[in-house]
Design a protein around this motif. Structure first.
Motif, PDB file in Angstrom:
ATOM      1  N   GLU A 155       0.830  -1.208   0.000  1.00 44.61           N
ATOM      2  CA  GLU A 155       0.000   0.000   0.000  1.00 44.61           C
ATOM      3  C   GLU A 155       0.867   1.263   0.000  1.00 44.61           C
ATOM      4  OE1 GLU A 155      -3.570   0.078   2.366  1.00 44.61           O
ATOM      5  OE2 GLU A 155      -3.412   2.236   2.698  1.00 44.61           O
ATOM      6  N   MET A 156       1.923   1.223   0.801  1.00 45.84           N
ATOM      7  CA  MET A 156       2.837   2.366   0.865  1.00 45.84           C
ATOM      8  C   MET A 156       3.418   2.681  -0.505  1.00 45.84           C
ATOM      9  SD  MET A 156       3.478   4.290   3.316  1.00 45.84           S
ATOM     10  CE  MET A 156       5.071   4.827   3.870  1.00 45.84           C
ATOM     11  N   ASP A 157       3.902   1.648  -1.178  1.00 49.96           N
ATOM     12  CA  ASP A 157       4.499   1.845  -2.498  1.00 49.96           C
ATOM     13  C   ASP A 157       3.480   2.448  -3.456  1.00 49.96           C
ATOM     14  OD1 ASP A 157       6.810   0.817  -1.544  1.00 49.96           O
ATOM     15  OD2 ASP A 157       6.552  -1.184  -2.419  1.00 49.96           O
ATOM     16  N   TRP A 158       2.265   1.921  -3.384  1.00 50.64           N
ATOM     17  CA  TRP A 158       1.211   2.410  -4.269  1.00 50.64           C
ATOM     18  C   TRP A 158       0.909   3.882  -3.985  1.00 50.64           C
ATOM     19  CZ3 TRP A 158      -3.650   4.321  -3.184  1.00 50.64           C
ATOM     20  CH2 TRP A 158      -4.526   4.438  -4.257  1.00 50.64           C
ATOM     21  N   ILE A 159       0.834   4.213  -2.709  1.00 48.66           N
ATOM     22  CA  ILE A 159       0.561   5.610  -2.336  1.00 48.66           C
ATOM     23  C   ILE A 159       1.634   6.534  -2.903  1.00 48.66           C
ATOM     24  CG2 ILE A 159       0.472   7.256  -0.419  1.00 48.66           C
ATOM     25  CD1 ILE A 159      -0.819   5.044   1.271  1.00 48.66           C
ATOM     26  N   LYS A 160       2.880   6.108  -2.767  1.00 45.31           N
ATOM     27  CA  LYS A 160       3.978   6.947  -3.249  1.00 45.31           C
ATOM     28  C   LYS A 160       3.920   7.121  -4.766  1.00 45.31           C
ATOM     29  CE  LYS A 160       7.077   6.171   0.620  1.00 45.31           C
ATOM     30  NZ  LYS A 160       8.076   5.245   1.193  1.00 45.31           N
ATOM     31  N   ARG A 161       3.596   6.039  -5.461  1.00 45.35           N
ATOM     32  CA  ARG A 161       3.456   6.138  -6.916  1.00 45.35           C
ATOM     33  C   ARG A 161       2.335   7.103  -7.285  1.00 45.35           C
ATOM     34  NH1 ARG A 161       3.868   0.487  -6.861  1.00 45.35           N
ATOM     35  NH2 ARG A 161       1.699   0.223  -7.482  1.00 45.35           N
ATOM     36  N   MET A 162       1.218   6.954  -6.560  1.00 47.87           N
ATOM     37  CA  MET A 162       0.066   7.830  -6.798  1.00 47.87           C
ATOM     38  C   MET A 162       0.427   9.290  -6.570  1.00 47.87           C
ATOM     39  SD  MET A 162      -3.061   6.794  -7.602  1.00 47.87           S
ATOM     40  CE  MET A 162      -4.104   7.964  -6.739  1.00 47.87           C
ATOM     41  N   GLU A 163       1.109   9.529  -5.477  1.00 48.05           N
ATOM     42  CA  GLU A 163       1.471  10.907  -5.139  1.00 48.05           C
ATOM     43  C   GLU A 163       2.337  11.521  -6.226  1.00 48.05           C
ATOM     44  OE1 GLU A 163       2.978  10.335  -1.062  1.00 48.05           O
ATOM     45  OE2 GLU A 163       1.416  11.728  -0.414  1.00 48.05           O
ATOM     46  N   ALA A 164       3.292  10.737  -6.716  1.00 52.02           N
ATOM     47  CA  ALA A 164       4.174  11.227  -7.765  1.00 52.02           C
ATOM     48  C   ALA A 164       3.361  11.552  -9.021  1.00 52.02           C
ATOM     49  CB  ALA A 164       5.240  10.178  -8.086  1.00 52.02           C
ATOM     50  N   GLN A 165       2.455  10.646  -9.352  1.00 54.80           N
ATOM     51  CA  GLN A 165       1.656  10.787 -10.568  1.00 54.80           C
ATOM     52  C   GLN A 165       0.726  11.995 -10.490  1.00 54.80           C
ATOM     53  OE1 GLN A 165       0.194   6.822 -11.626  1.00 54.80           O
ATOM     54  NE2 GLN A 165      -1.370   7.811 -12.880  1.00 54.80           N
ATOM     55  N   VAL A 166       0.040  12.114  -9.364  1.00 53.43           N
ATOM     56  CA  VAL A 166      -0.909  13.217  -9.192  1.00 53.43           C
ATOM     57  C   VAL A 166      -0.163  14.551  -9.091  1.00 53.43           C
ATOM     58  CG1 VAL A 166      -2.663  14.227  -7.678  1.00 53.43           C
ATOM     59  CG2 VAL A 166      -2.645  11.764  -8.088  1.00 53.43           C
ATOM     60  N   GLY A 167       0.940  14.534  -8.376  1.00 52.70           N
ATOM     61  CA  GLY A 167       1.724  15.745  -8.202  1.00 52.70           C
ATOM     62  C   GLY A 167       2.256  16.272  -9.532  1.00 52.70           C
ATOM     63  N   ALA A 168       2.621  15.356 -10.422  1.00 54.75           N
ATOM     64  CA  ALA A 168       3.193  15.725 -11.709  1.00 54.75           C
ATOM     65  C   ALA A 168       2.137  16.275 -12.676  1.00 54.75           C
ATOM     66  CB  ALA A 168       3.888  14.517 -12.337  1.00 54.75           C
ATOM     67  N   ALA A 169       0.896  15.863 -12.481  1.00 49.69           N
ATOM     68  CA  ALA A 169      -0.172  16.226 -13.428  1.00 49.69           C
ATOM     69  C   ALA A 169      -0.531  17.720 -13.385  1.00 49.69           C
ATOM     70  CB  ALA A 169      -1.426  15.390 -13.142  1.00 49.69           C
TER      71      ALA A 169
END
Lengths: 169, 169
Positions: A155-169
DNA sequence: GTGCGCATGTAAGAGGTTACATGATTAA
DNA sequence: TTAATCATGTAACCTCTTACATGCGCAC
């Protein structure tokens, strides 16, 4: 998940009172289930009626007698039957995931806040699981903790990926 | 998890009938929740009574009219309020995990069978999730699928570690 | 003519949570 | 004296699942 087999399974190890069961569950199975008294006591009564457990009243000095439950032959065989059956697959039923899905209705910052919040909580859970791993009551608890740990890390890894993706958008 | 916000959230996207909601949930949120008619219709009635949704009866040729629900201002603000709140942490509440914990009462072969069984199921789930990822309705569904995928993979790894450990003992 | 998709609902019951109600002992 | 631990229970409530009940249209 039916607390019926939880009770049967714990009583198979050793006789216990309802109170003992509650404590044991909280200590060793906190990540899996909660088991309130409102569930436990009625379930014990029902199991007793059906002959899956027996009760023995143990007198105590100064206190009212306590009821120690022990599993019967019939309870044992029911438990074994259940253990042999494959477990039903359960959903991931996470309120958090629903919020993520519904995130179309959210501002980008709100979504990031939701994620950051969740990251902190997951981090805390991870920490407490690592501590729990330090002093275990039995090897089975270790397996359960390991499972929870794996899922948490994922879950942690997924959250971090999500954060990177959303932050970049 | 209260299907209340599930409904509100889906209606925020576009007006739908109860039937539409059921289909949409099954297609896009199957891993998160199930939402039977027995939950959906009463929930819609209640939301309507409370003024969170409005209903419009749309006549159809040959068929009885269908009820198309749409979210109201008040429903919108309730939804936004809920989305902004952090999600409650939920347990891993897995029947399978309970069986693993109760494995002390099992023969080694039975435990291995339980694990092998679970491995197959998880493999199947993994496969269907990968297929689901191929044709998505919206990016949010992709996030949910990714989450489920991560958790599934973590479970797979754990199962394999367990199998090795139990097999060696 | 059979079954599937569309479409709406209800009723019974299972399972669980929360809060309440009670009361003794022991340690800070 | 105040709080925690031991110990048992009940009642109201909520949510959800399952199964039932109904009925038309369309395609095979």
């Amino acid at each position: 998940m039916s607390h019926r087999y939880l009770i049967l399974g714990l009583l198979a190890e050793r006789p216990m009172t309802g109170y003992d069961i509650k404590k044991h569950v909280k200590a060793a199975l906190g990540t899996v289930t909660n088991a309130s008294y409102g569930t436990l006591y009625p379930a014990l009564h029902k199991l007793q009626q059906e002959g899956a457990v027996e009760v023995e009243e143990v007198p105590q000095k100064g206190r009212p007698a306590k009821k120690v439950y022990r599993i019967t032959e019939s309870g044992q065989s029911e438990l074994q039957g259940w253990l042999r059956q494959p477990a039903t697959t359960d959903q991931i039923r996470r309120e958090f995931l629903l919020k993520v899905y519904l995130a179309k209705g959210m501002e980008k910052q709100d979504l990031l806040l939701l994620l950051a919040n969740r990251r902190c909580e997951t981090e805390a859970l991870l920490k407490s699981l690592r501590e729990e791993k330090q002093d275990l009551h039995d090897p089975q608890q270790g397996w359960v903790v390991d499972y929870a740990l794996s899922v948490c890390k994922a879950e942690m890894d997924w959250i971090k990926r999500m954060e990177a993706q959303v932050g970049a958008a």
